[in-house]
Design a protein around this motif. Structure first.
Motif, mmCIF file in Angstrom:
data_model
loop_
_atom_site.group_PDB
_atom_site.id
_atom_site.type_symbol
_atom_site.label_atom_id
_atom_site.label_comp_id
_atom_site.label_asym_id
_atom_site.label_seq_id
_atom_site.Cartn_x
_atom_site.Cartn_y
_atom_site.Cartn_z
ATOM 1 N N ARG A 86 0.785 -1.157 -0.134
ATOM 2 C CA ARG A 86 0.052 0.024 -0.039
ATOM 3 C C ARG A 86 0.879 1.169 0.197
ATOM 4 O O ARG A 86 0.445 2.287 -0.514
ATOM 5 C CB ARG A 86 -1.125 -0.022 1.374
ATOM 6 C CG ARG A 86 -2.080 -0.989 1.194
ATOM 7 C CD ARG A 86 -2.738 -1.106 2.646
ATOM 8 N NE ARG A 86 -3.374 0.567 2.566
ATOM 9 C CZ ARG A 86 -4.546 0.938 2.201
ATOM 10 N NH1 ARG A 86 -5.351 0.205 1.552
ATOM 11 N NH2 ARG A 86 -4.967 2.203 2.757
ATOM 12 N N ASP A 94 1.168 4.261 -2.874
ATOM 13 C CA ASP A 94 1.038 5.539 -2.221
ATOM 14 C C ASP A 94 -0.489 5.805 -1.939
ATOM 15 O O ASP A 94 -0.879 6.733 -1.898
ATOM 16 C CB ASP A 94 1.160 6.697 -3.555
ATOM 17 C CG ASP A 94 1.621 8.058 -2.856
ATOM 18 O OD1 ASP A 94 2.131 7.886 -1.518
ATOM 19 O OD2 ASP A 94 1.738 8.932 -3.908
ATOM 20 N N LEU A 95 -0.896 4.670 -1.667
ATOM 21 C CA LEU A 95 -2.327 4.927 -0.858
ATOM 22 C C LEU A 95 -2.199 5.151 0.737
ATOM 23 O O LEU A 95 -3.219 5.619 1.228
ATOM 24 C CB LEU A 95 -3.048 3.290 -0.953
ATOM 25 C CG LEU A 95 -3.380 2.831 -2.444
ATOM 26 C CD1 LEU A 95 -3.879 1.483 -2.389
ATOM 27 C CD2 LEU A 95 -4.702 4.044 -2.617
ATOM 28 N N ASP A 96 -1.246 5.125 1.168
ATOM 29 C CA ASP A 96 -0.861 5.630 2.706
ATOM 30 C C ASP A 96 0.452 6.438 2.650
ATOM 31 O O ASP A 96 1.298 6.079 1.794
ATOM 32 C CB ASP A 96 -0.808 4.253 3.511
ATOM 33 C CG ASP A 96 -2.006 3.643 3.528
ATOM 34 O OD1 ASP A 96 -3.012 4.189 4.075
ATOM 35 O OD2 ASP A 96 -1.899 2.223 3.941
ATOM 36 N N PRO A 97 0.635 7.429 3.712
ATOM 37 C CA PRO A 97 1.615 8.103 3.634
ATOM 38 C C PRO A 97 2.916 7.426 4.193
ATOM 39 O O PRO A 97 2.709 6.637 4.929
ATOM 40 C CB PRO A 97 1.346 9.282 4.370
ATOM 41 C CG PRO A 97 -0.072 9.225 4.908
ATOM 42 C CD PRO A 97 -0.686 7.770 4.528
ATOM 43 N N SER A 98 4.094 7.785 3.577
ATOM 44 C CA SER A 98 5.299 7.033 4.094
ATOM 45 C C SER A 98 6.493 7.826 3.727
ATOM 46 O O SER A 98 6.400 8.981 2.932
ATOM 47 C CB SER A 98 5.335 5.612 3.234
ATOM 48 O OG SER A 98 5.485 5.887 1.987
ATOM 49 N N ALA A 155 -0.627 11.493 -8.008
ATOM 50 C CA ALA A 155 -0.880 10.130 -7.628
ATOM 51 C C ALA A 155 -1.657 9.412 -8.379
ATOM 52 O O ALA A 155 -1.211 8.080 -8.521
ATOM 53 C CB ALA A 155 -1.299 10.318 -6.260
ATOM 54 N N ARG A 187 -0.321 5.606 -9.787
ATOM 55 C CA ARG A 187 -0.977 4.392 -9.502
ATOM 56 C C ARG A 187 -1.539 3.767 -10.928
ATOM 57 O O ARG A 187 -1.755 2.506 -10.760
ATOM 58 C CB ARG A 187 -2.306 4.772 -8.638
ATOM 59 C CG ARG A 187 -1.948 5.065 -7.330
ATOM 60 C CD ARG A 187 -3.091 5.262 -6.309
ATOM 61 N NE ARG A 187 -2.624 6.062 -5.099
ATOM 62 C CZ ARG A 187 -3.105 7.362 -4.941
ATOM 63 N NH1 ARG A 187 -3.985 7.690 -5.520
ATOM 64 N NH2 ARG A 187 -2.832 7.736 -3.731
#
Lengths: 199, 268
Positions: A40, A44-48, A64, A68
């Protein structure tokens, strides 16, 4: 080539990974070890934190949605936003041959999503993802609900994707599949990636 | 004006009707007797207090005291709209968002009404401003609370559906559009239904109050229509603002669904 540098998300990382073009890399790890979190974060579905790039281009230099579309993520349980199967495809007629190849009923497009089994949903989720033609696939246990025949077709589709120059990061719990789909892979353990030789 | 005044004995007699509610609750073990008693006492105290406060405000006609009353009303409306939510935004946004959209809605609608239609002198005269604001805000608050509940619930429950679309390269706006539409429909429907039923199913409180106070029914109806239009306008502004502000707050510049910004969201 998918490049991950110093990725940090929740209890994971910093993680480094490279998946070369034309290559499928297997990823395994105990339940709860963070495999889905890792995929994920790459999607880039969650900030990291850290750097993720495709062919040397940092994902932050593109939108984004663009990222994706190129790095396609398929969760273990694909989501559906309509009860009509065909509503999830840009052109269902073009996707039907692939669905049939995966062992799905030719009339599956006429069914409602709520009537599908988990295996049918998983296969349709893969067809939907491949319709988008992403260059890199992030597959989270894509064969967990499938029988041997359907599993073999999924593996064949992934192999064809890679032969065409694409790449794939493939999460699996099955040690035999881990060896079949890649020459080398990784084990996610206590938030770190450990390289493993599959053969 | 010609109307029958009520004394406290009349009110005490009317209050005896509450004994029916209490008897039903006790006889059927509904467990409502205690909350009924508390709510009844609260209503009496609050209304008597507001009566005294309005008495003071109408006597002074001060912009300061009227403004303070407006701020207190907005603050309570913001608190009430968020207080009964299952899922709340974290931090300042929990109360700030609801209060903000209701302030915007009330400011626009009330300015429009006070300057163009009511034309009171002075424009902030509490005799017009406060009752109108109270009715507008009360209804707007209900709509905004419903809108917040609908959009947060739809996005939290529809996480898989939204993220499936995001993962295929759709924008957040497009992915969340069905939830946004549904929340707007849910929150705006009661106002539309209420307009359709007014005059047939029920007679609005303000209008009947004016008629009881001896105002010509046609004049009372005109005021009621004004109030209904103001309510419809304010609710539309408040509800739309709340739904879009929340859907914006629950996403970010990378088109992610940010349920971690809700209090009961799980981060995974």
């Amino acid at each position: 080539m998918l490049t991950v540098r110093s990725l940090v998300r929740l209890h994971l990382g910093p993680l480094d990974l490279e998946v070369a073009a034309g290559e499928c890399t297997a990823l395994r790890g105990r339940s709860g070890s963070g495999k889905s979190v890792f995929l994920r974060a790459i999607a880039d579905l969650d900030p990291s934190e850290g750097t993720v790039a495709l062919d040397g281009r940092d994902r932050n230099t593109m939108s984004a949605p663009d990222w994706r579309r190129q790095v396609g993520y398929l969760p273990a349980e694909p989501g559906w936003w309509s009860d009509r199967v065909t509503a999830h495809f840009a052109a269902w007629s073009a996707c039907r041959p692939m669905a049939e190849r995966l062992g799905l009923d030719p009339e599956v497009g006429d069914l409602s999503v709520s009537r599908l089994s988990s295996g049918e949903r998983q296969r349709l989720g893969l067809v939907r993802l491949l319709e988008n033609r992403p260059r890199c696939l992030l597959l989270d246990e894509p064969t967990a609900s499938l029988d041997e025949a359907a599993t073999a077709v999924v593996e064949q589709l992934v192999a064809e994707h890679c032969e065409a120059g694409g790449s794939c990061l493939f999460v699996t719990h099955d040690p035999a599949q881990f060896k079949r789909i890649s020459r080398q892979g990784y084990r996610l353990e206590e938030g770190k990636l450990v390289q493993e030789t599959a053969a | 004006m010609n109307y029958v005044t009520l004394d406290y004995v009349d009110l005490a007699l009317a209050a005896s009707l509450l004994l029916i509610n209490g008897a039903v609750s006790i006889a059927l073990s509904l467990g409502l007797a205690r909350s009924l008693a508390i709510s009844s006492v609260r209503m009496v105290v609050q209304l008597l207090l507001i009566g005294l406060i309005l008495d003071f405000l109408l006597a002074t006609v001060s912009p300061f005291w009227t403004g303070l009353a407006v701020l207190v009303m907005l603050g309570f409306a913001g608190y009430e709209a968020m207080a009964r939510q299952d899922r709340r935004l974290k931090g300042f946004w929990a109360y700030g968002l609801g209060t903000g959209v209701m302030t915007l809605a009330a400011l626009l609608v009330m300015s429009f009404a006070l300057i163009t239609q009511v034309a009171a002198d002075p424009w902030y005269h509490p005799q017009y401003l406060l009752p109108l604001l109270g009715m507008v805000l009360g209804n707007c608050m209900t709509g905004v609370a419903l809108a917040i509940r609908s959009i947060t619930g739809a996005l939290a429950d529809g996480k898989q559906a939204v993220e499936a679309q995001l993962a295929l390269g759709r924008t957040f706006r497009l992915s969340a559009l069905p939830m946004v539409r549904s929340a707007l429909r849910t929150a705006l429907t009661p106002t539309i239904n209420s307009m359709a039923a007014t005059g047939l199913v029920y007679l609005p409180g303000m209008m009947t109050g004016q008629i009881l106070a001896g105002i010509d029914p046609v004049e009372a109806v005109k005021y009621q229509l004004l109030v209904m239009f103001l309510i419809a306008g304010a609710t539309a502004i408040g509800v739309t603002g709340a739904v879009f502000a929340i859907s914006r707050r629950l996403s970010d510049h990378r088109h992610r669904l940010r349920l971690d910004r809700l209090t009961d969201a799980t981060v995974n």
